[in-house]
Scaffold this motif. Structure first.
Motif, mmCIF file in Angstrom:
data_model
loop_
_atom_site.group_PDB
_atom_site.id
_atom_site.type_symbol
_atom_site.label_atom_id
_atom_site.label_comp_id
_atom_site.label_asym_id
_atom_site.label_seq_id
_atom_site.Cartn_x
_atom_site.Cartn_y
_atom_site.Cartn_z
ATOM 1 N N MET A 1 9.579 -37.530 -23.764
ATOM 2 C CA MET A 1 9.313 -38.351 -25.116
ATOM 3 C C MET A 1 9.568 -37.112 -26.144
ATOM 4 O O MET A 1 8.975 -35.919 -25.833
ATOM 5 N N THR A 2 10.172 -37.319 -27.170
ATOM 6 C CA THR A 2 10.304 -36.287 -28.149
ATOM 7 C C THR A 2 9.084 -36.047 -28.909
ATOM 8 O O THR A 2 8.419 -37.026 -29.368
ATOM 9 N N ALA A 3 8.881 -34.792 -29.066
ATOM 10 C CA ALA A 3 7.602 -34.312 -29.736
ATOM 11 C C ALA A 3 7.860 -34.391 -31.369
ATOM 12 O O ALA A 3 9.117 -34.318 -32.008
ATOM 13 N N VAL A 4 7.061 -35.392 -32.151
ATOM 14 C CA VAL A 4 7.033 -35.182 -33.377
ATOM 15 C C VAL A 4 5.963 -34.666 -34.283
ATOM 16 O O VAL A 4 4.684 -34.977 -34.214
ATOM 17 N N PHE A 5 6.426 -33.673 -35.120
ATOM 18 C CA PHE A 5 5.350 -33.143 -35.898
ATOM 19 C C PHE A 5 5.503 -33.650 -37.379
ATOM 20 O O PHE A 5 6.264 -34.184 -37.830
#
Length: 288
Positions: A1-5
């Motif tokens: 899963m792509t990390a989202v900041f």
């Protein structure tokens, strides 16, 4: 899963070094994780968050080299979504109208403490809401309601906590990547405000919903919001929202030892730039 900041400033004043630390730390961690970097403009206070301040904020962020995905989310464009979340909590019987004014609360607390009975405070130092029934009779509450008096919509904290099925915790990541489990204590905040008569949201409600709607996986923000995470975790559970990971970073302090603040008029980034500071000077000062 792509990390989202995400970096989520409120443009009710000019950005300072503390904002630069939070923005650039988020960017650094997002790059290290190969993740996405979002900008959210937290402008639910439409009176203080002026177009000029929003433009100045974006200019300052470009100057320090903060890169983010385009089309930032502006909270002022999403009041309908916050109202829907509030309505869901109301349908659960967890929200009530609170008519006591700030002066009435202060007077009640002062009178109580004058009798030698300390009144509890929340982690920010504000007195816990005593409840309308403590000062107002049923008739006065109904009179204020019928007259259209201003009110706040507060979360019935004890009732909300009673719905939990088990311990309420969050995952806190340290500066070196190590993690720990923190036990949340939402009761310490009392009956927090979720909205007001003329504004369908508050910081607690909007930030919690926004993080979920934007798919934020990592919330990186200042240590001053560490304890408020208890409220956000409770709202996530009540509304069936996903739980992000948290990292509460150190604060940049002023000469008086307190955190930098727009409201206190601490030196803004644009003033430092006008005084000859470079981006490298800013990075060196904040330790990025």
């Amino acid at each position: 899963m792509t990390a989202v900041f995400r970096f989520a400033p409120s443009p009710n004043g000019y950005l300072h070094l503390g904002h630069a630390l939070s923005a650039l730390l988020n960017q650094k961690l997002a790059q290290a994780a190969g993740g996405r970097m979002l900008l959210r403009i937290e402008d639910i206070d439409t009176a203080r968050c002026t177009p000029a301040l929003k433009a100045a904020m974006l200019e300052d962020l470009r100057w320090i080299g903060f890169a983010h995905e385009e089309l930032p989310r502006r909270q002022s464009e999403h009041f309908g979504e916050y109202a829907a979340a509030l309505a869901r909590l109301q349908s659960m019987g967890l929200v009530y109208e609170a008519y006591l004014t700030r002066s009435e609360i202060r007077g009640f607390v002062a009178e109580t403490e004058a009798q030698g009975k300390p009144w509890p405070q929340d982690p920010d130092g504000a007195p816990l809401y005593p409840g309308d029934a403590a000062l107002l009779g049923a008739g006065e509450i109904e009179r204020r309601r019928a007259s259209g008096a201003p009110f706040a919509l507060r979360l019935d904290m004890r009732k909300a906590v009673s719905l939990l099925k088990g311990p309420l915790c969050w995952q806190e990541e340290g500066a070196e990547g190590q993690g720990r489990t923190v036990t949340a204590d939402p009761l310490a905040w009392g009956d927090v405000i979720l909205a007001r008569k003329d504004t369908p949201t508050s910081y607690h409600l909007s930030v919690t919903l926004d993080d979920a709607l934007q798919g934020v996986t990592h919330v990186v923000r200042g240590q001053d919001l560490f304890l408020a995470t208890s409220v956000h975790r409770l709202l996530q559970v009540l509304l069936g929202l996903p739980e992000p990971r948290y990292h509460h970073h150190r604060l940049i302090l002023g000469a008086d030892g307190r955190k930098l603040s727009k409201s206190e008029g601490h030196t803004a980034l644009r003033e430092l730039r006008a005084a000859g500071w470079t981006v490298e000077d800013v990075r060196r000062r904040i330790g990025i």
